[in-house]
Design an enzyme around this catalytic site. Structure first.
Site, short mmCIF file in Angstrom:
data_model
loop_
_atom_site.label_atom_id
_atom_site.label_comp_id
_atom_site.label_asym_id
_atom_site.label_seq_id
_atom_site.Cartn_x
_atom_site.Cartn_y
_atom_site.Cartn_z
CB SER A 1 -8.13 3.65 2.68
OG SER A 1 -7.29 3.03 3.62
CB SER B 1 -8.45 0.96 5.68
OG SER B 1 -9.11 2.19 5.58
CE LYS C 1 -4.01 1.94 2.51
NZ LYS C 1 -4.88 1.78 3.69
#
Lengths: 100, 452, 477
Positions: B120, B144, B45
């Site tokens: 996210s 997330s 990420k």
């Protein structure tokens, strides 16, 4: 907090200044409305009596006294420190003149 | 030296062919993975620091930023022979549940390109769902990892707060953030969790508790285990029909595996979103103060220092980031601290106590991960509050610091994945893995693939 | 003018003497290239996290206890949020509502009177970086080397009533910090800094007047001068009925005035909240007792003991204990020669003057306690005069040569021998008929001139008392 009104534009402007953000008139209206709606929802917390409940600032409540020893470890090389700098001069970061 | 590992080359081929469709990777250079040793491709990420590699939190304000150091999890991955494939898309600074707030444009759900993948960590979840990589790292502050895992049909785990070092994870809300695995199956999840977990002297909030071999929990037998079902997580209205049915079926599967279901109550659940939307933005407003154009990232020039700050931040942050910064700054500002921040910290204690109480009568808690399957891109963009409320099932675990896993448990009528969530006692990730594995091995959901 | 009263409170920042910074492993010694002693943590790079330096914490606790503070049962850190380019995270890790120590005190002597100054709180925080402003340039340059150095903030109660008290308080605090060895306390290098809050009110008034915060004083003397200036400015304003603004003012040492800093658009709102990247800290009761027991003898106790054991007055004892090295030096020299009063006089007089002028701390001087003891003994036994002692002192201090050796090598012993002196005296009498006549005619003071001539003739080595005696004897006849 019982007499709390939906957040007014002056407050949003003050908060924006504290946050170093510039809001256009349109953004100001939009954020004022949205923050108002969120805060109105959040107002539900006042239903709960928390007087006898201690605050939790950290989920691992037993974790205490975490230290490191006073030993010098390596620092970054000046090249690494400054390589992301938008503006630099010699080994300094350069910023608009700060008037004292 | 060019790495000739077959899995790597298959990943490279798929990334090349499919990434433009789903926009999962935002920083990717083919030569970089090829130059690394190792056999296990993994995606990272974009909010986890990788030395010398672009790390931007999908925000314009971190444009061009290359950290001079590795996050602790990255060091561990490098030592264990993982190939870092590149950085995945996300909501800007992890602010969101849809990956629509990225400065690189939205991520598309591999199951339906018109829909969001969740967020996210949507880039990581979509990359795994589309088989661009077998596994990825995400971060979870209010769901997330788990929510995009559910909406993209993969496995995602948020470990106990303190299980995985946060050193090098670009902070959203420091008391809630945790890095965790997103994988295509539970076995990979167990393996990856073992690699990234452990005490770190660089993170004061990491726990000095031994890391078990999580792969030993990959057993199919869950006979006699007690699964708590909280009534607050199965509301009469507010739960999508397909989700409701999938969860009902999941309960039956667990029953069939001779686990027992017990009804429990987590009475303060309805306050979790309020509590979270004070604490998380408050911490974020402070964590994001450092983006000011002095040391790295975007800078908008001005004659006066104050103007340089404001111009830079105004140009660099997106709409949702600004909204959260304003909200958090307000909650901490003088005159409001006690009414908001302090109050929220007290409510947080109550939510945490709810779980401690509930775990007296069960080993794990079963809930839906998300009230609905993936929605369409743009569908909820105008109503932040509605968006916030969709995180109701994942937020409480972050507030309490407990571990949670989302695994595939069904599909909606229009072939969108549905996930179930298991929540565990602190540092009992093994129990979650055991139940998740047993469920997975007795169902076929994880085998279905999106048609790309 | 009405009767006014000045109210002063001080905030002292002392850099703690650790090897590494308070939250990272960068060195605190940074007389090196700009930004060379920095890392992801002290630069506040995204993702970096603080971990507290154990020694910084224990030095802070030790200091708090030495200042008679109570140690907080649950110590936590907070973020103080404000934007400034020398603050890389745009928040400072500090302590807000649970400082590690509170409610202590320090004692000062004002005109012979003992006065207790309350210490409101003692807390640990991280230092900021440095900005370099080159004249005429449109940019400022930022150096983060100092960022993250451990700072101890000591906040007094508004208990001081005049600038002199503030000065004495600072001297007392510095002495304590130096005794504990927790800080170098070097104001020029910035390891000790002081800001002052000052207000003036009418005598008898309970409420405080509008205060000014005064910054930018880089010596204790500057603090005193700035406060004298401010006290006068406030009084005049009150007298003229002018409004006093609550503001921050900078001391300009060259001009001897304070200048208002540009007024801020609005009051600062620091938005303190608990630092989530650090865990809370506790110090066990037993540990607190143990630390208290292990504290060194502090200035006040040392002063009382020295005054008692060496039979000195409190004032002299107070001067001796301001620096632990001087106190130690005094004790060693006194024990060696048994003449504490004389040792104290030399130490506080000529020796201090010489060292101060040369800028040498006593610990670094070649002068050793046994040298001073010897010097005092030489004088007391009459072997050298005080004048000779003063003359040879620079060599003893600079080169560390023992006084006895200098006296021997340079043949400086006093002439005590009556025969030798008689020769000199007769010569003086023969050459100064007028003075002899005056003396004999009743002008007693004429003898002093004659003694002086005899001293001159012997290069100062004659024992003046003996010369006096011999002269009187000879002139009698």
């Amino acid at each position: 907090m019982s007499d709390k009104k939906i957040i007014d534009k002056d407050t949003v402007l003050r908060v924006a200044r504290l946050s170093r953000l510039i809001l256009s008139d349109k953004e100001l209206s939009q954020y004022s409305g949205q923050l108002g709606a969120i805060l109105e929802y959040i107002d539900q917390l006042n239903e709960i009596d928390t007087r006898n409940t201690p605050p939790t600032s950290h989920p691992l409540s037993n974790l205490k006294n975490v230290f490191r020893e006073d030993r010098v470890k390596g620092s970054l090389s000046p090249a690494d420190v400054l390589r992301n700098a938008p503006r630099k001069k010699e080994n300094f970061f350069s910023v608009p003149r700060v008037i004292e | 030296m060019v790495n000739s590992c077959a899995v790597l080359h298959s990943c490279l081929e798929r990334i090349e062919r499919l990434n433009s469709k789903i926009n999962a990777f935002v920083h990717f250079e083919k030569e970089n993975p090829l130059g690394q040793k190792g056999t296990r491709p993994i995606a990272i990420k974009d909010n986890i620091s990788v030395k010398d590699e672009l790390t931007t939190c999908a925000s314009k304000i971190l444009e061009g930023y290359r950290p001079p150091y590795d996050a602790t999890v990255i060091k561990k991955l490098k030592e264990k022979g993982y190939i870092l494939m590149g950085k995945t898309n996300m909501d800007e600074f992890a602010f969101g549940s849809s990956c629509e707030t990225s400065c690189y444009g939205p991520v598309r759900n591999p199951w339906d390109l018109k829909r969001i993948p969740g967020g996210s960590s949507g880039g990581s979840a979509a990359a795994v769902a589309a088989d661009l990589v077998p596994m990825a790292l995400g971060s979870d502050t209010g769901g997330s990892i788990r929510q995009p895992a559910a909406l993209s049909g993969v496995v995602g785990m948020k470990p106990t707060y303190g299980r995985v070092s946060r050193y090098g994870l670009i902070a959203f809300a420091s008391s809630l953030d945790q890095i965790g695995p997103i994988t295509s199956n539970v076995a990979d999840c167990a393996e990856l969790l073992g690699v990234i977990s452990g005490y770190d002297g660089l993170d004061s909030t990491s726990a000095d508790i031994p890391v078990p071999d999580y792969t030993k929990a990959l057993v199919k037998n869950i006979k006699g285990m007690k699964i708590g079902v909280p009534k607050e997580y199965f509301p009469e209205d507010g739960l999508d029909k397909d989700v409701k049915e999938a969860l009902l079926e999941a309960k039956n599967i667990f029953k069939g595996l001779e686990a027992s279901l017990v009804e429990i109550s987590l009475p303060h659940t309805k306050y979790a979103v309020s509590c979270y939307y004070i604490i998380a933005p408050a911490e974020a407003s402070s964590n994001l103060a450092r983006y000011d154009g002095v040391q790295y990232g975007l800078r908008e020039e001005a004659v006066r220092m104050v103007d340089m700050y404001a111009k830079t931040r105004t140009a660099g942050f997106g709409e949702e980031a600004k909204r959260r910064i304003l909200l958090g700054t307000y909650a901490l500002s003088s005159g409001y601290y006690e009414a908001y921040y302090l109050k929220a910290m007290r409510v947080r204690t109550m939510i945490k106590n709810d779980f401690s109480e509930a775990f007296k009568s069960c080993d794990v808690i079963l809930t839906p991960t998300s009230p609905t399957p993936a929605f369409k891109i743009g569908e909820r963009a105008d109503d932040p509050l509605k968006m916030y409320l969709s995180d109701i099932f994942t937020i409480p675990a972050n507030l309490a610091g407990i571990p949670g896993i989302s695994i595939p448990c069904g599909f909606s009528g229009n072939n969108l994945p549905i996930g179930l969530q298991l929540l565990g006692k602190p540092f009992e990730e093994e129990t979650l893995i055991r139940l998740a594995y047993a469920f997975e091995q007795n169902t076929e959901f994880h085998k279905r693939k999106p048609n790309l | 003018m009405k009767a006014y009263e000045t109210v002063i409170g001080l905030e002292v920042h002392a850099q703690l003497a650790t090897e590494s910074k308070v939250f990272c492993g960068c060195s605190t010694k940074f007389a090196q290239a700009p930004n060379a002693s920095t890392c992801p943590v002290c630069l506040g790079l995204p993702g970096a996290l603080p971990v507290l330096n154990k020694k910084a914490f224990s030095l802070a606790v030790k200091t708090a206890l030495a200042l008679d503070c109570k140690i907080e049962t649950l110590i936590k850190f907070d973020r103080k949020n404000y934007y400034y380019p020398d603050l890389p995270k745009n928040y400072q890790i500090s302590q807000y509502d649970r400082p590690l120590g509170r409610d202590g005190f320090s004692e000062v002597f004002i005109k012979g009177e003992k006065k207790r100054i309350g210490i409101k709180r003692v807390h640990l925080e991280e230092d900021a970086g440095k900005l370099v402003h080159s004249p005429g340039k449109d940019t400022s340059l930022v150096d983060f080397n100092r960022t993250g150095c451990p700072l101890l903030e000591i906040v007094s109660e508004p208990d001081m009533r005049e600038p002199l008290e503030a000065y004495e308080y600072l001297v007392a605090i510095k002495a304590i910090l130096r005794y504990l060895g927790v800080s170098d306390c070097n104001m020029e290098e910035g390891s000790l800094r002081c800001d002052a809050n000052i207000s003036v009110r009418q005598k008898g008034e309970k409420r405080l007047g509008v205060k000014a915060e005064v910054k930018n004083m880089n010596s204790f003397k500057a603090v005193k001068e700035a406060l004298v200036y401010e006290s006068k400015r406030h009084r005049e304003a009150l007298e003229n009925g002018d409004r006093i603004l609550q503001e921050t003012r900078l001391w300009n040492a060259d001009k001897g005035i304070t200048i208002s800093m540009r007024s801020k658009e609005e009051a600062e709102d620091y938005r303190y909240f608990p630092e989530p990247d650090l865990v809370p800290f506790t110090v066990e009761k037993e540990k607190i007792e143990e630390i208290k027991k292990c504290l060194p003898e502090l200035p006040k106790a040392k002063k009382d003991r020295i005054a008692r054991d060496y039979k000195l007055n409190e004032y002299d004892a107070g001067l001796l204990v301001r620096e632990v090295e001087i106190a130690d030096f005094f004790e060693a020299a006194s024990k060696s020669c048994g003449k504490p009063k004389q040792v104290a006089n030399w130490l506080l007089g000529d020796i201090s003057a010489f060292l101060n002028a040369a800028g040498i701390p006593i610990g670094k001087a070649a002068l050793k306690p046994e040298h001073l003891a010897q010097l005092v003994s030489l004088i007391e036994s009459g072997r050298i005069s005080g004048k000779i002692a003063k003359e040879i002192l620079p060599n003893v201090i600079n080169k560390g040569i023992s006084p006895a050796e200098i006296v021997k090598n340079e043949n400086l012993s006093q002439i005590q021998d009556g025969k030798k002196l008689s020769v000199v005296i007769e010569k003086v009498i023969a050459e100064n008929e007028k003075s002899v006549k005056d003396y004999k005619g009743g002008k007693e003071e004429a003898i002093r001139f004659l003694v002086g001539q005899a001293m001159k003739a012997t290069g100062g080595k004659a024992n003046p008392q003996k010369v006096n005696e011999l002269l009187k004897e000879k002139l009698k006849g």
